[in-house]
Design an enzyme around this catalytic site. Structure first.
Site, PDB file in Angstrom:
ATOM      1  N   HIS A 187       1.069  -0.663   0.280  1.00 20.69           N
ATOM      2  CA  HIS A 187       0.063   0.095   0.260  1.00 20.69           C
ATOM      3  C   HIS A 187       0.881   1.107   0.002  1.00 20.69           C
ATOM      4  CE1 HIS A 187      -3.170   3.155   1.574  1.00 20.69           C
ATOM      5  NE2 HIS A 187      -3.473   2.297   1.604  1.00 20.69           N
ATOM      6  N   ASP A 241       3.584  -4.570   7.962  1.00 23.19           N
ATOM      7  CA  ASP A 241       2.070  -3.714   7.454  1.00 23.19           C
ATOM      8  C   ASP A 241       0.725  -4.892   8.071  1.00 23.19           C
ATOM      9  OD1 ASP A 241      -0.602  -2.481   7.458  1.00 23.19           O
ATOM     10  OD2 ASP A 241       0.487  -1.996   5.050  1.00 23.19           O
ATOM     11  N   CYS A 249      -4.840   2.657  -3.465  1.00 17.59           N
ATOM     12  CA  CYS A 249      -3.539   3.174  -3.119  1.00 17.59           C
ATOM     13  C   CYS A 249      -2.211   1.932  -3.169  1.00 17.59           C
ATOM     14  CB  CYS A 249      -3.349   3.090  -1.350  1.00 17.59           C
ATOM     15  SG  CYS A 249      -4.664   4.725  -1.895  1.00 17.59           S
ATOM     16  N   LYS A 271     -10.179  -0.947   9.998  1.00 16.68           N
ATOM     17  CA  LYS A 271     -10.226  -2.066   9.684  1.00 16.68           C
ATOM     18  C   LYS A 271     -10.298  -3.034  10.135  1.00 16.68           C
ATOM     19  CE  LYS A 271      -7.020  -0.672   5.587  1.00 16.68           C
ATOM     20  NZ  LYS A 271      -7.845   0.593   5.054  1.00 16.68           N
ATOM     21  N   GLN A 273      -4.250  -5.661   6.629  1.00 20.04           N
ATOM     22  CA  GLN A 273      -5.148  -6.415   6.863  1.00 20.04           C
ATOM     23  C   GLN A 273      -5.612  -7.914   6.941  1.00 20.04           C
ATOM     24  OE1 GLN A 273      -7.349  -5.484   4.151  1.00 20.04           O
ATOM     25  NE2 GLN A 273      -6.758  -3.078   3.336  1.00 20.04           N
TER      26      GLN A 273
HETATM   27  C1  LIG Z   1      -2.661  -3.087   3.810  1.00 19.13           C
HETATM   28  C2  LIG Z   1      -2.735  -1.656   3.789  1.00 19.13           C
HETATM   29  N1  LIG Z   1      -2.023  -1.212   4.576  1.00 19.13           N
HETATM   30  C3  LIG Z   1      -1.918   0.436   4.832  1.00 19.13           C
HETATM   31  C4  LIG Z   1      -3.122   1.086   4.811  1.00 19.13           C
HETATM   32  C5  LIG Z   1      -3.212   2.341   5.373  1.00 19.13           C
HETATM   33  O1  LIG Z   1      -4.239   2.269   6.268  1.00 19.13           O
HETATM   34  P1  LIG Z   1      -4.744   3.713   6.517  1.00 19.13           P
HETATM   35  O2  LIG Z   1      -5.087   4.902   6.024  1.00 19.13           O
HETATM   36  O3  LIG Z   1      -5.612   3.125   8.168  1.00 19.13           O
HETATM   37  O4  LIG Z   1      -4.005   4.209   7.809  1.00 19.13           O
HETATM   38  C6  LIG Z   1      -3.646   0.437   4.194  1.00 19.13           C
HETATM   39  C7  LIG Z   1      -5.215   0.557   4.349  1.00 19.13           C
HETATM   40  O5  LIG Z   1      -5.797   0.260   2.806  1.00 19.13           O
HETATM   41  C8  LIG Z   1      -3.442  -0.900   4.134  1.00 19.13           C
HETATM   42  O6  LIG Z   1      -4.660  -2.052   3.098  1.00 19.13           O
END
Ligand SMILES: Cc1ncc(COP(=O)(O)O)c(C=O)c1O
Length: 407
Positions: A119, A195, A361, A221, A198
């Site tokens: 992401h 990270d 993203c 999420k 998900q």
């Molecule tokens: C794999 C992953 N990492 C990071 C993020 C970023 O999350 P946030 O916007 O809540 O910081 C997302 C959001 O869709 C994501 O899917």
């Protein structure tokens, strides 16, 4: 099996006169009534500024806030609450590690290794650190089914100082071999950030077993409110890191020209935190425990497998990501031949079906896969097979509206 839809008030909403079918939980999940009630209770009975006073409401707020920290620690099996830092979201948690750790530890000649499937939160941030330090930003690439082959781990070598990798891809749905990545990174004494944005909503995470150095995720999420995220870091690493943000609550003594900083985890929590979000995260953890991960997993895998099977039967659909259920989570991205994903999303919305469209993203990933943009249906245990039937049936309608037959 229980119909979990009933726990989520928003799922009674109608969209354009149709029953809402929410298939965008990977963007943000919905919140169960128990989470909303916990926030209401906090605001009605406990709201004060935590750590800021000795009057009753401030003490109640401190108790509410700190009890969630312990809950998160236990939930993730971290060693100590000193290792649990509240942030605004996963993005801020990654930035904290990038600026407070990597900027001081990485230099020219070093490498930072990430995957092409990150992401932007876990990609642009490292790009910036690479630019600022002169380090090389190196990518591990997925195969044509969207899985990360173990051969790609050779990119991690003696020059590597940081490896940052998603636990589960928000586009492909693939679950990455994080244990192997962590093991390989530690062989060359690199630090690893996983990270988990998900992953945590869908699978139990045991941080002591994983042994990563940092782990991040967002509450929104995983059924809590927006505005709260978590950074886990190993205590010995956090202890030696500089603060990220400066201000109230993160200090010990302040003089005109000098300041000493608070102990962990407060050193990294400057200013008033999003306490309602944090309270909601605690209630979301209680809710997950009540439903249980095995039930969440079973339901979500059943839905994902059902959706994959139905989508694969349509000749105009191309799946972006693993075509089968091996090492995959509840996200299915796809391209409808001849139809732009935004049209797919807008037409489905007319039938009450919410799916995501665009680059999700993850522009470098889509460019690498030579997919201009795609649609994504993501499931949570509160979805049903009937909802998937409507979603897939209406794809024929999408093609028809856009001037194609259904074949
Ligand atoms: C794999 C992953 N990492 C990071 C993020 C970023 O999350 P946030 O916007 O809540 O910081 C997302 C959001 O869709 C994501 O899917």
């Amino acid at each position: 099996m229980k119909n979990f839809r009933e726990d989520f008030p928003i799922l009674n909403e109608e969209v354009r006169g149709q029953k809402l079918i929410y298939l965008d939980s990977a963007a943000t999940s919905q919140r169960p009534l128990k989470v909303l009630e916990a926030v209401m209770k906090y605001d009605k009975e406990e709201n004060g500024n935590p750590h800021r006073g000795s009057h009753t409401l401030s003490l109640r707020a401190t108790e509410a806030f700190e009890s969630v920290r312990e809950k998160v620690r236990e939930f993730l099996n971290a060693r100590s609450t000193k290792e649990i830092i509240f942030t605004k979201n996963a993005t801020e948690a990654i930035n904290l590690v990038a600026y407070s750790y990597a900027l001081n530890e990485v230099q020219k000649g070093d490498s930072i290794v990430i995957t092409i499937a990150e992401h932007h939160a876990n990609l642009v941030t490292w790009q910036q650190i690479a630019k600022k330090t002169g380090a090389e930003l190196r990518f591990m690439y997925v195969d044509d089914q969207g899985r990360l082959p173990l051969e790609e781990l050779h990119k991690i070598d003696e020059t590597t100082k940081i490896v940052a990798c998603t636990h589960m891809s928000n586009v492909l749905g693939s679950i990455f071999p994080v244990k192997e990545i962590i093991r390989k990174a530690h062989e060359v004494e690199a630090k690893v950030l996983i990270d988990g944005a998900q992953a945590v909503p869908h699978m139990p995470v045991d941080l002591q077993e994983l042994d990563c150095d940092f782990y991040v995720f967002s509450g929104h999420k995983m059924y809590s409110l927006m505005g709260v995220g978590v950074l886990y870091g190993k205590e010995e690493i956090l202890e030696n890191m500089e603060p990220f943000l400066f201000g109230g609550d993160m200090i010990e003594y302040v003089y005109e020209q000098e300041t000493s900083f608070n102990e962990l985890p407060y050193k990294f929590e400057a200013g008033t935190q999003g306490v309602e979000g944090i309270v909601s995260l605690g209630a979301a953890i209680d809710y997950i425990r009540e439903v249980t991960y095995p039930v969440i997993h079973e339901r979500e895998m059943e839905l994902t497998s059902y959706a994959l099977q139905k989508l694969k039967a349509l000749p105009y659909i191309k799946i972006v990501g693993p075509p089968d259920m091996e090492d995959r989570g509840a996200v299915v991205s796809f391209v409808v031949d001849g139809v732009h994903p935004h049209d797919v999303s807008m037409i489905l919305d007319h039938y009450g079906v919410g799916v995501r469209a665009g680059h999700h993203c993850a522009q470098p990933l889509l460019r690498y896969l030579k997919v201009f943009s795609c649609s994504r249906a993501s499931f949570a245990f509160y979805n049903t097979k009937e909802e998937i039937d409507v979603f897939v049936d209406k794809l024929d309608e999408v093609r028809r509206v856009m001037g194609y037959g259904s074949k």
